[in-house]
Design an enzyme around this catalytic site. Structure first.
Site, PDB file in Angstrom:
ATOM      1  N   GLY A 219       0.835  -1.186   0.000  1.00 37.00           N
ATOM      2  CA  GLY A 219       0.000   0.000   0.000  1.00 37.00           C
ATOM      3  C   GLY A 219       0.876   1.244   0.000  1.00 37.00           C
ATOM      4  O   GLY A 219       1.976   1.233   0.557  1.00 37.00           O
ATOM      5  N   CYS A 220       0.424   2.311  -0.628  1.00 35.95           N
ATOM      6  CA  CYS A 220       1.256   3.523  -0.705  1.00 35.95           C
ATOM      7  C   CYS A 220       1.460   4.144   0.673  1.00 35.95           C
ATOM      8  O   CYS A 220       2.567   4.589   1.010  1.00 35.95           O
ATOM      9  CB  CYS A 220       0.660   4.525  -1.682  1.00 35.95           C
ATOM     10  SG  CYS A 220      -1.085   4.919  -1.413  1.00 35.95           S
ATOM     11  N   ASN A 221       0.413   4.159   1.501  1.00 30.27           N
ATOM     12  CA  ASN A 221       0.566   4.659   2.861  1.00 30.27           C
ATOM     13  C   ASN A 221       1.485   3.754   3.675  1.00 30.27           C
ATOM     14  O   ASN A 221       2.329   4.222   4.450  1.00 30.27           O
ATOM     15  CB  ASN A 221      -0.801   4.738   3.565  1.00 30.27           C
ATOM     16  CG  ASN A 221      -1.746   5.717   2.907  1.00 30.27           C
ATOM     17  OD1 ASN A 221      -1.325   6.686   2.298  1.00 30.27           O
ATOM     18  ND2 ASN A 221      -3.031   5.458   3.030  1.00 30.27           N
TER      19      ASN A 221
END
Length: 342
Positions: free
Chosen positions: A148-150
């Site tokens: 996930g980017c976060n």
């Protein structure tokens, strides 16, 4: 050598970003673009900024002949990816950008994503795609699960600190600001300009964000015991970028030294001079992640800040970095472009 590439989900933001990056790649040629909702259309009509490229038209996934494809990027929604990837040829190298294979325990996937895992055999062989920390496993893999980017942003700030034991594992607060493209290209009322601009808001407050599954999995494995961070994401009216501000207990100089040592040989991770804080404006459109450390006025506390582009280093750039490893290509190929500024 030139490798033939297919991209499934090419009509979304991460699909378009993959095309932008691969256009400057010396060893990859895009042979097929899957996009069921826009099948039959040209990429120029779907993404006019790509009209200068010689690209195949979008087709349904069923129309793609995978016999001549060396590697497939899957930029599809979660749940869909499991079903599609389970049906792909067993010898095809795959980099998945969805959430479907990130969590090693199928029960964790069901907990965070609300449906039973539908591709257990593929989950067994999937390698977590945080490149800097799973490089050798990725080289030997067939299926790589993009982060996930976060989750990637928070891990770049915190992983070396957890591994080195220089911060209090029970006192980690992660405050994260993310741009609107992280929510995808589908039309959503709360993402209309009039609804989003001139303000920002917290969401998934209280520990419900799905990327917490990745933080729990990765940080606990590093520490050898359960680690749970306090995490609140905020949606900001910007197109690209993530800024993660981590509040930790530990000696600020030791924290900076640990990060500096951990990332000394990494081409895409820049640790700023002590006391400097990064900005999303300095990594926009690039595969770089900037990390900064500042001492807090309260003795024994520090602030660690990481910034990256959610569509590049947080997703499609990470995917291409992993694909380079899978195909035994120089890891930085196609990814050394400078950030866009202003």
């Amino acid at each position: 050598m030139i490798y033939n590439i297919a991209i499934l989900g090419a009509s979304g933001y991460t699909g378009a970003e993959l095309i932008r990056l691969i256009a400057n790649h010396s060893h990859m040629k895009i042979k097929a673009l899957g996009g069921n909702s826009k099948a039959g259309q040209s990429m120029a009509s779907v993404f006019p900024h790509l009209r200068h490229l010689d690209l195949p038209d979008l087709v349904t996934m069923e129309e793609i002949d995978f016999s001549g494809i060396d590697l497939c990027f899957c930029a599809l929604p979660h749940k869909t990816s499991q079903e599609v990837i389970a049906a792909l040829p067993k010898n095809l190298k795959i980099v998945d950008l969805s959430a479907d294979f990130r969590l090693r325990n199928p029960a964790d996937y069901e907990k965070w994503y609300g449906n039973a895992h539908a591709a257990l055999a593929q989950q067994e062989e999937a390698v977590y795609g945080l490149t800097e920390f799973y490089r050798e496993e990725i080289r030997a893999a067939r299926l790589v699960a993009g982060t996930g980017c976060n989750a990637a942003t928070g891990q770049y700030a915190l992983r070396p600190l957890i591994a080195a034991g220089v911060i209090d594992l029970d006192e980690i607060i992660l405050d994260l600001k993310c741009a609107v493209s992280g929510a995808g290209r589908a039309l959503k009322e709360n993402l209309l300009h009039a609804e989003l601009s001139e303000g920002y808001h917290a969401y998934a407050v209280g520990g419900t964000h799905r990327h917490l599954g990745e933080f729990d999995q990765e940080f606990s494995a590093l520490a050898g015991r359960p680690v749970q961070v306090q995490f609140t994401p905020h949606l900001v009216p910007a197109n690209r970028g993530i800024l993660a501000t981590c509040y930790v207990k530990g000696d600020a100089q030791a924290i900076h030294d640990t990060l500096k040592t951990a990332y000394a040989a990494e081409p895409f991770i820049e640790v700023l001079p002590f006391g400097e804080a990064p900005s999303t404006r300095h990594i926009r459109g690039s595969n770089f992640c900037h990390v900064g450390v500042c001492a807090d006025r309260i003795s024994g506390r520090a602030i660690v800040i990481a910034a990256l582009d959610n569509l590049t280093k947080g997703s499609s750039g990470q995917a291409l970095q992993n694909a380079n490893l899978l195909l035994d290509i120089e890891e930085t190929e196609g990814l050394m472009m400078a950030p866009l500024f202003p």
